[in-house]
Design a protein around this motif. Structure first.
Motif, PDB file in Angstrom:
ATOM      1  N   ASP A 242      11.712  -5.718  -7.827  1.00  0.00           N
ATOM      2  CA  ASP A 242      11.545  -4.279  -8.260  1.00  0.00           C
ATOM      3  C   ASP A 242      12.467  -3.302  -7.560  1.00  0.00           C
ATOM      4  OD1 ASP A 242      10.379  -5.557 -10.457  1.00  0.00           O
ATOM      5  OD2 ASP A 242       8.139  -5.136  -9.434  1.00  0.00           O
ATOM      6  N   LYS A 243      12.883  -3.298  -6.271  1.00  0.00           N
ATOM      7  CA  LYS A 243      13.268  -2.583  -5.341  1.00  0.00           C
ATOM      8  C   LYS A 243      14.691  -2.839  -5.063  1.00  0.00           C
ATOM      9  CE  LYS A 243       9.649  -0.179  -5.532  1.00  0.00           C
ATOM     10  NZ  LYS A 243       9.192   1.206  -6.119  1.00  0.00           N
TER      11      LYS A 243
ATOM     12  N   ASP B  63       6.714  -3.365  -1.994  1.00  0.00           N
ATOM     13  CA  ASP B  63       7.033  -1.965  -2.801  1.00  0.00           C
ATOM     14  C   ASP B  63       8.056  -1.307  -1.799  1.00  0.00           C
ATOM     15  OD1 ASP B  63       5.462  -2.431  -5.133  1.00  0.00           O
ATOM     16  OD2 ASP B  63       3.624  -1.672  -4.133  1.00  0.00           O
TER      17      ASP B  63
END
Length: 986
Positions: free
Chosen positions: A603-604, A675
């Motif tokens: 996601d990053k 994250d």
């Protein structure tokens, strides 16, 4: 029907698309041909250089503008017409700010038109220096560039930073401050190669050392956002572009270029240590102060060793002359469609240490270019191959022994020529020569590409690069390298390490250039696909039945794999740049890039970066020209943008496991954090470039501010968690600001005498601008908000206690003990300012060039490197003869003692500001004297050009530092070299 006012510009005219083959000769005002003149088609990357007879050949269309530039002559522009002959006469001047062609990575620009900050050195500055790595040749030559060697051992990696430290990460193997190295368009892994033995353990081996410095055409360093943003996250800490030499089109005959030099290197300075009389007096005084009677077990230097013997161990262990031999030979040729350059190099460098230790490098280079007859298609192939061999030593450092061994230590060899162990009273330092360390590195870097003109102004380009590096290292630890009294306890061992780095990159690009009256556009868009695989295999073999079998793992009783690691890194990006200028007066560049890195969670993984750069050549304004006639060139420029950084360990977002020693087991080695995301570096710059009196006086001034946010670190965890750290972003902001000044002037320029002076000065400032809740992290013991990252904490030294004669440091909190809370003194070890001054003086055929490097900084004094306390066994600097003896003595050396109180006071004093000093220096970095042989004599030998030269490196250093070298501390210093040689071409 009335025509649109733009109809003329877009009407199809076949002759405008037809390539014209333009040939000619470039001469000076006296009619002498000028070799090496840059000839480019303005607004494109197409160009060539003139040969030794001033001849050139280039393709262009009717209406294109050709730009001719050469240092020492005024740049000349001419528009191609149907009647243009190609012959040019250049007017002599020195205008370094005008039309020198600069490699900006994906495109070429000039010093006049650039909006970014790019520093450049050329082959002339590099080729004579007897250095192994091209990075070493940059010391003192570039503003904003810090090259800090950690040792003088050949092949060791220096520290290299562009505009300071951006990341909290600075540890070996996890350094977030490395720039991007690109050699002929191919990115190269910039991290050092870890070594398992010898003097390279502290710094690792330099991955660029296999490159032939004499084959480098230029090195450009890209610094600000406008220059680096097109490289995205890879350029967060700056970009180093290395361009190797090429052949030239239309070269009618084979050209042979050669260079050979030979000389030696030596340690330029020794520390002033005690002689035997002073040393014995110190030792006897220590026993008297402690009221202890010397015994053979505690004072064999006093009772068993010869009290009259003296050996200068510095000369014994690092006093040799290291011989240097270097040879380069290149062949180049071509015609109107094809050019080539092929050559090789050999470099051999001995060691100042005893024994048969040396460094060797072999290299080969190839450059091949071909273009079709209509000039629409161009192909190129470049390859550089290098072999590096190091025969260093393992374990004990000769430098440490040279500085600490008592001056009355025994002879190295006994009467029979064997190592002397003096009845087991010492460890013979030369025993380490039996613990051999052999390392070999093979490096291949290739790049193939093409360029195809689709229609006028629109060009398709692509390059396909591949690099591989294989390093093998073996250390052998035989039984005979130990005292015979303990050999029965020693197990012969060997250590092995294999390192492999493979990388490929593919970059398709589209370049589009067009003009609408005074509006000029240059548009680039492209893709980058890169994959890198790093493998490390380390093994240890134990128990060999015969010393001759050491290194053969099949003959070992036991083989252990200590490291077996394979890492795959993938990177992809899309980038674009729009360059616009109006009437070659106002310039704007817009750059954007979207990066994807495998080092982040799904996601990053992707992030966007970009920059804007602008410039105004204000001397194009008539009112400026009318009011400031002495100002021949003036430009204001500025840039702002963001670049990212993914310089973190791979797979940090995953849970990782390793097998247990027992069967069928796994244990976790890393916590997951999906994250964390990209580190962001925001760069701002403003600058000006001025040239006076037709380029005789030139000045450049730049101010920069770089802020690195969202810091990526291994966040420390308490040991109770079972893990040492977890990868995370911290709310910290690191800021680098600074002023850079660059000046070059030509006070005298005549037919027979020329004097050129160039200088650069950098005034940097590094600061931890923000770190929320730092007191709740372990970083509160390392960093301070508002202070540089290069600070060190120390106890406050308050002098010698006049009652005890021992060192005293301040107990700040008064709790009766010393801890972190008492380290109240903060000292910045970063550079306050640095730079260089380069002079070139030529009289007829004789030329003298010398470069001074200067750095203002604090650092550790030589006292910090004394490993034993005053009075204990081991030699000391001669100022230790001034030890404290009675109340009232004014000295900073405590009394000679071996007691526990003296040991503790010495321990804390060496963590106080007592060991902080001024390590600033002025160093004569290079000195070259060359003589061009008379042309008549050269012609009789059927040569085109030849010159003989003498070159000195690190000749003198002026400093208050009392150790070996203010930059390397008391590691092996940078060696003083003196070489002489011959350059020639046919």
């Amino acid at each position: 029907m009335n025509a649109s006012p733009f109809y003329y510009h877009f009407t199809y005219k076949p002759h405008l698309f037809v390539q014209q083959q333009i040939t000619g000769i470039v001469k000076d005002q006296e009619g002498v041909p000028i070799p090496g003149v840059n000839v480019i088609v303005s607004g494109s990357s197409s160009g060539t250089i003139t040969n030794l007879d001033g001849e050139y050949s280039i393709t262009a269309r009717i209406g294109d503008t050709l730009v001719y530039s050469y240092i020492g002559f005024k740049a000349f522009k001419v528009q191609v017409t149907e009647t243009f002959s190609g012959d040019i006469i250049l007017q002599a001047t020195i205008d370094a700010l005008e039309e020198v062609v600069i490699n900006a990575g994906y495109y070429n620009t000039t010093r006049r038109e650039r909006t970014g900050n790019i520093s450049r050195v050329t082959a002339e500055d590099l080729e004579l220096q007897p250095v192994v790595s091209p990075l070493q040749a940059l010391q003192g030559r570039m503003a904003g560039v810090e090259v800090s060697p950690s040792t003088g051992v050949a092949g060791a990696a220096p520290s290299f930073q562009i505009r300071g430290r951006n990341s909290l990460r600075n540890a070996r193997g996890n350094n977030g401050n490395l720039p991007l190295y690109i050699i002929d368009g191919v990115p190269v892994n910039s991290s050092e190669i870890q070594s398992i033995g010898g003097m390279l353990t502290a710094s690792g081996a330099d991955p660029l050392s296999t490159l032939n410095t004499a084959n480098i055409e230029s090195i450009e360093v890209l610094k600000d956002a406008d220059a680096t943003a097109i490289y995205g996250s890879r350029g967060a800490n700056g970009v180093v572009l290395i361009t190797t030499k090429q052949g030239s089109y239309s070269q009618e005959k084979l050209k042979i270029e050669g260079q050979v030099y030979s000389g030696f290197s030596q340690v330029p300075k020794f520390v002033d240590l005690m002689n035997t009389r002073q040393y014995i007096a110190m030792r006897e005084e220590a026993f008297a102060n402690d009221n202890v009677t010397p015994t053979e077990s505690k004072a064999y230097d006093l009772l068993l060793w010869d009290q009259d013997r003296y050996t200068n161990w510095q000369k014994e262990f690092m006093g040799n002359n290291a011989e240097i031999t270097n040879a380069n030979l290149n062949f180049s040729g071509g015609n109107q469609q094809t050019s080539f350059r092929i050559g090789g190099t050999f470099h051999d460098e001995g060691s100042v240490f005893p024994g048969d230790l040396d460094y060797q490098k072999l290299g080969a280079n190839l450059a091949f270019n071909h273009r079709s007859k209509d000039q629409r298609l161009s192909l190129f192939l470049q390859a550089n191959y290098g072999i590096e061999k190091r025969n260093l030593f393992d374990n004990t450092s000769f430098v440490s022994q040279a500085l600490n061994l008592p001056p009355n230590a025994p002879e190295i060899y006994d009467e029979e020529g064997n190592l002397n162990w003096e009845n087991s009273t010492w460890n013979n330092p030369l025993a380490t020569l039996y613990r051999t360390n052999d390392a070999r590195t093979n490096s291949l870097l290739t790049n193939f590409g093409f360029s195809y003109l689709i229609v006028k102004g629109l060009t398709l380009k692509a390059n396909f690069g591949y690099s591989t590096l294989n390093a093998e290292e073996v250390t052998k630890n035989p039984v005979r390298s130990y005292d015979p009294e303990i050999q029965y306890r020693i197990v012969p061992t060997s250590r092995h390490q294999l390192t492999n780095r493979d990388s490929w990159v593919t970059e398709p690009q589209l370049h589009y250039e067009f003009s609408l009256e005074k509006h000029n556009f240059n548009i680039i868009t492209g893709l980058t696909f890169q994959e890198r695989t790093d493998k490390v295999l380390s093994m240890r073999g134990e128990g060999f039945s015969n010393e001759n079998l050491l290194g053969n793992l099949a003959a070992a009783d036991d083989v252990k794999v200590t490291t077996d690691r394979e890492i795959i890194y993938k990177y992809a990006a899309v980038f674009g740049r729009i360059g616009y200028n109006w009437n070659n007066k106002y310039f704007i560049n817009l750059t954007g890039r979207r990066d994807g890195s495998s080092r982040f969670g799904p996601d990053k993984r992707f992030a966007n970066f970009g920059a804007i750069g602008a410039a105004w050549i204000f001397t194009e304004e008539q009112w400026i020209a009318d009011h400031i006639p002495l100002l021949s060139f003036g430009k204001l420029r500025g840039s702002y943008g963001t670049t990212g950084s993914d310089q973190i360990p791979d797979y940090g977002y995953l849970d990782t496991y390793e097998p247990t020693r027992g069967p069928n087991g796994l244990y976790p080695t890393q916590l997951t954090n999906r994250d964390y995301s990209w580190e962001i570096n925001k760069k701002l710059e403003i600058g000006t470039e001025l040239s006076f009196v037709n380029g005789i006086y030139n000045l450049g001034v730049s101010y920069y501010r770089n802020r690195s946010t969202n810091q990526l670190v291994g966040y420390p965890l308490p040991s109770i968690t079972g893990f040492t750290s977890v990868q995370a972003n911290l709310p910290a902001v690191v800021q680098n600001t600074g002023w850079e000044f660059e000046m070059d002037i030509s006070p005298v320029t005549s037919k027979n005498f020329k004097w050129q002076l160039a200088a650069n000065l950098t005034i940097p400032k590094n600061e931890l601008l923000q770190f929320d809740n730092i007191d709740q992290t372990s970083y509160n013991q390392r960093f301070v908000v508002g202070q540089p990252l290069s600070i060190q904490r120390f106890y406050n030294y308050v002098g010698i206690d006049q009652e005890t004669g021992l060192y005293q440091v301040e107990d700040v909190n008064g709790d009766g003990s010393y801890s972190f809370a008492d380290q109240s003194v903060i000292v910045d070890f970063g550079r306050k300012f640095y730079g260089g001054i380069n002079n070139t003086i030529s009289f007829k055929n004789l030329s003298l060039q010398f470069l001074w490097e200067f750095i203002n900084q604090k650092g550790y004094t030589s006292l910090a490197y004394v490993t034993t306390q005053p009075g204990e066994m081991g030699n000391k600097p001669v100022d230790h003869t001034n030890a404290w003896r009675q109340p009232g003595d004014q000295t900073n050396i405590q009394k000679n003692s071996q007691g526990i109180n003296a040991l503790l006071s010495d321990y804390y004093a060496k963590q106080s500001d007592l060991v902080v000093g001024d390590n600033s220096f002025w160093r004569l970095k290079t000195l070259s004297l060359s003589y061009k042989l008379p042309q008549g004599f050269i012609n009789s030998l059927k040569m085109n050009q030849a010159r003989i030269f003498i070159h000195g490196q690190n000749l003198w250093t002026f400093t208050d530092f009392e150790g070996l070298d203010p930059q390397t501390g008391n590691s092996l210093p940078q060696l003083r070299s003196l070489t002489a040689g011959l350059q020639f071409n046919f």
